[in-house]
Design a protein around this motif. Structure first.
Motif, mmCIF file in Angstrom:
data_model
loop_
_atom_site.group_PDB
_atom_site.id
_atom_site.type_symbol
_atom_site.label_atom_id
_atom_site.label_comp_id
_atom_site.label_asym_id
_atom_site.label_seq_id
_atom_site.Cartn_x
_atom_site.Cartn_y
_atom_site.Cartn_z
ATOM 1 N N ASP A 178 -36.549 -30.137 -70.863
ATOM 2 C CA ASP A 178 -35.206 -29.642 -70.549
ATOM 3 C C ASP A 178 -35.226 -28.131 -70.340
ATOM 4 O O ASP A 178 -34.570 -27.613 -69.421
ATOM 5 C CB ASP A 178 -34.224 -30.005 -71.661
ATOM 6 C CG ASP A 178 -33.898 -31.499 -71.680
ATOM 7 O OD1 ASP A 178 -34.181 -32.179 -70.683
ATOM 8 O OD2 ASP A 178 -33.354 -31.973 -72.708
ATOM 9 N N TYR A 204 -39.269 -34.700 -62.988
ATOM 10 C CA TYR A 204 -38.340 -35.771 -62.647
ATOM 11 C C TYR A 204 -39.089 -37.089 -62.438
ATOM 12 O O TYR A 204 -38.613 -38.163 -62.839
ATOM 13 C CB TYR A 204 -37.542 -35.408 -61.399
ATOM 14 C CG TYR A 204 -36.501 -34.328 -61.617
ATOM 15 C CD1 TYR A 204 -35.845 -34.189 -62.834
ATOM 16 C CD2 TYR A 204 -36.168 -33.444 -60.577
ATOM 17 C CE1 TYR A 204 -34.888 -33.196 -63.031
ATOM 18 C CE2 TYR A 204 -35.211 -32.453 -60.765
ATOM 19 C CZ TYR A 204 -34.584 -32.331 -61.988
ATOM 20 O OH TYR A 204 -33.639 -31.350 -62.178
ATOM 21 N N ASP A 205 -40.249 -37.035 -61.817
ATOM 22 C CA ASP A 205 -41.071 -38.234 -61.664
ATOM 23 C C ASP A 205 -41.457 -38.774 -63.030
ATOM 24 O O ASP A 205 -41.355 -39.982 -63.295
ATOM 25 C CB ASP A 205 -42.309 -37.889 -60.838
ATOM 26 C CG ASP A 205 -43.239 -39.070 -60.633
ATOM 27 O OD1 ASP A 205 -42.772 -40.222 -60.683
ATOM 28 O OD2 ASP A 205 -44.456 -38.850 -60.429
ATOM 29 N N GLN A 207 -39.906 -38.480 -65.754
ATOM 30 C CA GLN A 207 -38.726 -39.003 -66.441
ATOM 31 C C GLN A 207 -38.108 -40.207 -65.744
ATOM 32 O O GLN A 207 -37.094 -40.739 -66.203
ATOM 33 C CB GLN A 207 -37.678 -37.893 -66.568
ATOM 34 C CG GLN A 207 -38.106 -36.738 -67.453
ATOM 35 C CD GLN A 207 -37.064 -35.628 -67.503
ATOM 36 O OE1 GLN A 207 -36.313 -35.424 -66.564
ATOM 37 N NE2 GLN A 207 -37.025 -34.910 -68.617
ATOM 38 N N GLY A 208 -38.709 -40.638 -64.642
ATOM 39 C CA GLY A 208 -38.172 -41.775 -63.913
ATOM 40 C C GLY A 208 -36.964 -41.445 -63.062
ATOM 41 O O GLY A 208 -36.262 -42.360 -62.597
ATOM 42 N N ARG A 209 -36.748 -40.181 -62.796
ATOM 43 C CA ARG A 209 -35.612 -39.743 -61.975
ATOM 44 C C ARG A 209 -36.121 -39.579 -60.537
ATOM 45 O O ARG A 209 -36.254 -38.479 -60.013
ATOM 46 C CB ARG A 209 -35.026 -38.452 -62.544
ATOM 47 C CG ARG A 209 -34.506 -38.628 -63.956
ATOM 48 C CD ARG A 209 -34.332 -37.310 -64.721
ATOM 49 N NE ARG A 209 -33.341 -36.421 -64.128
ATOM 50 C CZ ARG A 209 -32.982 -35.253 -64.669
ATOM 51 N NH1 ARG A 209 -33.544 -34.848 -65.817
ATOM 52 N NH2 ARG A 209 -32.075 -34.506 -64.079
ATOM 53 N N TYR A 210 -36.412 -40.707 -59.908
ATOM 54 C CA TYR A 210 -37.192 -40.686 -58.680
ATOM 55 C C TYR A 210 -36.454 -40.062 -57.498
ATOM 56 O O TYR A 210 -37.075 -39.351 -56.695
ATOM 57 C CB TYR A 210 -37.655 -42.105 -58.340
ATOM 58 C CG TYR A 210 -38.509 -42.712 -59.421
ATOM 59 C CD1 TYR A 210 -39.632 -42.043 -59.918
ATOM 60 C CD2 TYR A 210 -38.183 -43.948 -59.980
ATOM 61 C CE1 TYR A 210 -40.406 -42.601 -60.922
ATOM 62 C CE2 TYR A 210 -38.948 -44.508 -60.984
ATOM 63 C CZ TYR A 210 -40.052 -43.823 -61.457
ATOM 64 O OH TYR A 210 -40.815 -44.366 -62.464
ATOM 65 N N ASP A 211 -35.174 -40.335 -57.369
ATOM 66 C CA ASP A 211 -34.438 -39.731 -56.254
ATOM 67 C C ASP A 211 -34.444 -38.211 -56.364
ATOM 68 O O ASP A 211 -34.607 -37.498 -55.354
ATOM 69 C CB ASP A 211 -32.999 -40.248 -56.225
ATOM 70 C CG ASP A 211 -32.907 -41.707 -55.775
ATOM 71 O OD1 ASP A 211 -33.898 -42.209 -55.209
ATOM 72 O OD2 ASP A 211 -31.852 -42.328 -55.997
ATOM 73 N N GLU A 212 -34.257 -37.702 -57.577
ATOM 74 C CA GLU A 212 -34.282 -36.252 -57.778
ATOM 75 C C GLU A 212 -35.679 -35.689 -57.539
ATOM 76 O O GLU A 212 -35.835 -34.601 -56.981
ATOM 77 C CB GLU A 212 -33.808 -35.921 -59.188
ATOM 78 C CG GLU A 212 -32.337 -36.202 -59.433
ATOM 79 C CD GLU A 212 -31.968 -36.102 -60.894
ATOM 80 O OE1 GLU A 212 -31.433 -35.041 -61.298
ATOM 81 O OE2 GLU A 212 -32.212 -37.084 -61.632
#
Length: 318
Positions: A178, A204-205, A207-212
């Protein structure tokens, strides 16, 4: 191959020299234009001409130091930087030059700290030197002290992108994601940067926040098409979300670029690709050849997700 921007900078500096050939400052500017274009022989000649015109041209000696940093020998770079300091003790660039030479190239961290602290004695409120001190402690693995100096630099200069970039590197290494995201976002607010975007993409990858992740990595590649680490990271995320053709395209381009780099660059490529065995093999070669110092390998963002591996730790002496 030089860029159009670099070609224009050289042309402009050459024009200034033709109009006023006895002006040593124009020669320094010409030397720097050649330097940024990687034309080191021409840069050396321009800096030497500036010194011939004005033996007190501290900027010319600093320029010599920067060239010798790249082409060697290191001793010549040190001598040039020290001469620049002797001419102008308040000139911050040669202190930084010495610091990065000692830390990044020679691995002599105490000498790097001494050089930067000498600069701070003459420039006590110079945020860039404080941030440079923080970066040196980061290379040493002394993260609390590094954080403190970087925060001090930001307190003096809230728009110090260099300090935020190093905070992001530290926070990524110690897995304070963070905080890393906040540091990268602040760096981007100050001035959009492909490296900050790439680091956001990594996290982000993770954390699984793929679109971001895709958005950040695509922007990184747009800002710097030659960033093969961003490209291969983008390929990984594309593949994760089922965009196989896009993944293949980015991987092919990144692989070709990385193949032209040295073993350290290739190790970074393999690490981001997720190929641990190839990473360790190439990294061992790179360290043996002296392509990089272990202090940087320890915190290089490309190795952020393998730095707990015992074999990685063994390679860098942790």
């Amino acid at each position: 191959m030089i860029t159009e921007e670099q070609r224009n900078a050289i042309a402009s500096a050459e024009s200034a020299v033709r109009m006023d050939p006895a002006n040593s400052e124009h020669q320094v500017e010409l030397g720097m234009a050649y330097f940024y274009a990687g034309q080191f022989d021409e840069a050396l000649a321009a800096f030497q001409q500036a010194i011939d015109l004005n033996p007190g041209a501290a900027g010319a000696y600093n320029g010599l130091g920067r060239v010798y940093y790249h082409i060697g020998p290191a001793r010549s770079a040190i001598e040039a930087y020290e001469y620049a300091i002797a001419l102008d003790p308040h000139y911050i660039d040669p202190y930084y030059g010495l610091g990065i030479l000692y830390s990044a190239q020679l691995g002599e961290y105490e000498a790097a700290i001494d050089a930067i602290q000498r600069g701070l004695e003459h420039n006590p409120d110079e945020a860039f030197l404080l941030a440079s001190l923080g970066s040196t402690y980061a290379r040493m693995g002394r993260f609390e002290k590094a954080d403190a100096y970087l925060q001090q630099a930001i307190a003096l200069q809230p728009d110090n992108a260099f300090a935020y970039s190093w905070l992001a590197i530290i926070y990524l290494h110690i897995k304070r994601y963070d905080n890393m995201i906040t540091a990268c976002q602040r760096e981007i607010e100050i001035g959009d940067d492909h490296s900050a975007r790439r680091l956001l993409g990594y996290v982000y990858d993770r954390q699984g926040r793929y679109d971001e992740a895709i958005a950040q990595l695509e922007r990184s590649v747009t800002l710097e098409p030659g960033d093969y680490e961003a490209r291969v990271a983008l390929a990984r995320v594309y593949r994760t979300v089922g965009r196989g053709e896009d993944a293949d395209e980015q991987y092919a381009v990144a692989s070709e670029m990385a193949g032209r780099d040295n073993e350290y660059g290739q190790a970074c490529f393999e690490a981001v690709s997720g190929n641990l065995e190839q990473t360790l093999t190439l990294l061992e070669v790179a360290l043996t050849k002296g392509q990089v110092q272990p202090g940087w390998v320890r915190i290089d963002p490309e190795f952020a997700f393998i730095n707990d591996d015992p074999r990685f730790k063994a390679l860098i002496g942790d």
